[in-house]
Design an enzyme around this catalytic site. Structure first.
Site, PDB file in Angstrom:
ATOM      1  N   VAL A 119       0.838  -1.203   0.000  1.00  0.00           N
ATOM      2  CA  VAL A 119       0.000   0.000   0.000  1.00  0.00           C
ATOM      3  C   VAL A 119       0.871   1.251   0.000  1.00  0.00           C
ATOM      4  O   VAL A 119       1.965   1.267   0.565  1.00  0.00           O
ATOM      5  CB  VAL A 119      -0.994   0.023   1.191  1.00  0.00           C
ATOM      6  CG1 VAL A 119      -1.996  -1.094   1.068  1.00  0.00           C
ATOM      7  CG2 VAL A 119      -0.282  -0.012   2.523  1.00  0.00           C
ATOM      8  N   HIS A 120       0.369   2.283  -0.669  1.00  0.00           N
ATOM      9  CA  HIS A 120       1.105   3.538  -0.797  1.00  0.00           C
ATOM     10  C   HIS A 120       0.109   4.664  -1.046  1.00  0.00           C
ATOM     11  O   HIS A 120      -0.958   4.458  -1.599  1.00  0.00           O
ATOM     12  CB  HIS A 120       2.131   3.452  -1.928  1.00  0.00           C
ATOM     13  CG  HIS A 120       1.553   3.006  -3.233  1.00  0.00           C
ATOM     14  ND1 HIS A 120       1.243   1.683  -3.498  1.00  0.00           N
ATOM     15  CD2 HIS A 120       1.218   3.695  -4.340  1.00  0.00           C
ATOM     16  CE1 HIS A 120       0.749   1.587  -4.708  1.00  0.00           C
ATOM     17  NE2 HIS A 120       0.717   2.805  -5.254  1.00  0.00           N
ATOM     18  N   LEU A 121       0.494   5.844  -0.620  1.00  0.00           N
ATOM     19  CA  LEU A 121      -0.334   7.044  -0.749  1.00  0.00           C
ATOM     20  C   LEU A 121       0.222   7.916  -1.868  1.00  0.00           C
ATOM     21  O   LEU A 121       1.410   8.255  -1.868  1.00  0.00           O
ATOM     22  CB  LEU A 121      -0.337   7.815   0.572  1.00  0.00           C
ATOM     23  CG  LEU A 121      -1.066   9.144   0.626  1.00  0.00           C
ATOM     24  CD1 LEU A 121      -2.551   8.978   0.319  1.00  0.00           C
ATOM     25  CD2 LEU A 121      -0.879   9.793   1.996  1.00  0.00           C
TER      26      LEU A 121
END
Length: 158
Positions: A119-121
């Site tokens: 997951v990454h923003l």
């Protein structure tokens, strides 16, 4: 006169898209900052440029730990990801003076995640008129600056 769009990183992606193994974020976390486009490292998370950006300065923030489920981030990881995103906004404001931003988590393939296992923003700077006809008609994005120069500027400000 023929007009040309220069996007050398796109050719690299197309030539090796089927060869990708491993995790882009884990590779960046363990690799050379300039080569992997890392602009800042924190204790639990780090900031890097998107190699295939929607706009100049398109950042991504990820925990070092390989986590595919947002709910599995520790409190420390989630907090630092958000703190680094906030710092990224300030850095982008100082370097590029965008008129707005998109921040987003794409969780799961159906939600638009290109990389579902880490997951990454996304932190995407925006300007009036930055969405022009090129992405619609030619599947091309026009960036006014090379990624190496963008990384240098942003890393210096972080």
């Amino acid at each position: 006169m023929a007009k040309q769009l220069w996007a050398p990183w796109r050719l690299e992606y197309m030539a090796h898209a089927d060869e990708e193994t491993g995790c882009v974020f884990c590779d960046a976390a363990a690799g050379d900052d300039a080569e992997r486009l890392v602009v800042h490292r924190g204790e639990h998370a780090f900031v890097l440029l998107n190699k295939f950006p929607y706009a100049s300065g398109h950042l991504m923030v990820a925990a070092y730990r390989h986590v595919g489920d947002f709910a599995e981030l520790t409190d420390e990881e989630a907090l630092e990801v958000h703190r680094l995103a906030s710092r990224g906004l300030a850095v982008l404001a100082g370097v590029y003076e965008p008129q707005g931003y998109n921040l987003g988590w794409n969780l799961g393939r159906v939600a638009g995640a290109g990389i579902v296992d880490h997951v990454h923003l996304h932190v995407v700077p925006r300007w009036a008129g930055d969405t022009n006809f090129m992405p619609v008609l030619a599947d091309v994005k026009v960036l006014p600056e090379h990624l190496d120069e963008t990384r240098r500027k942003l890393a210096q400000e972080f």
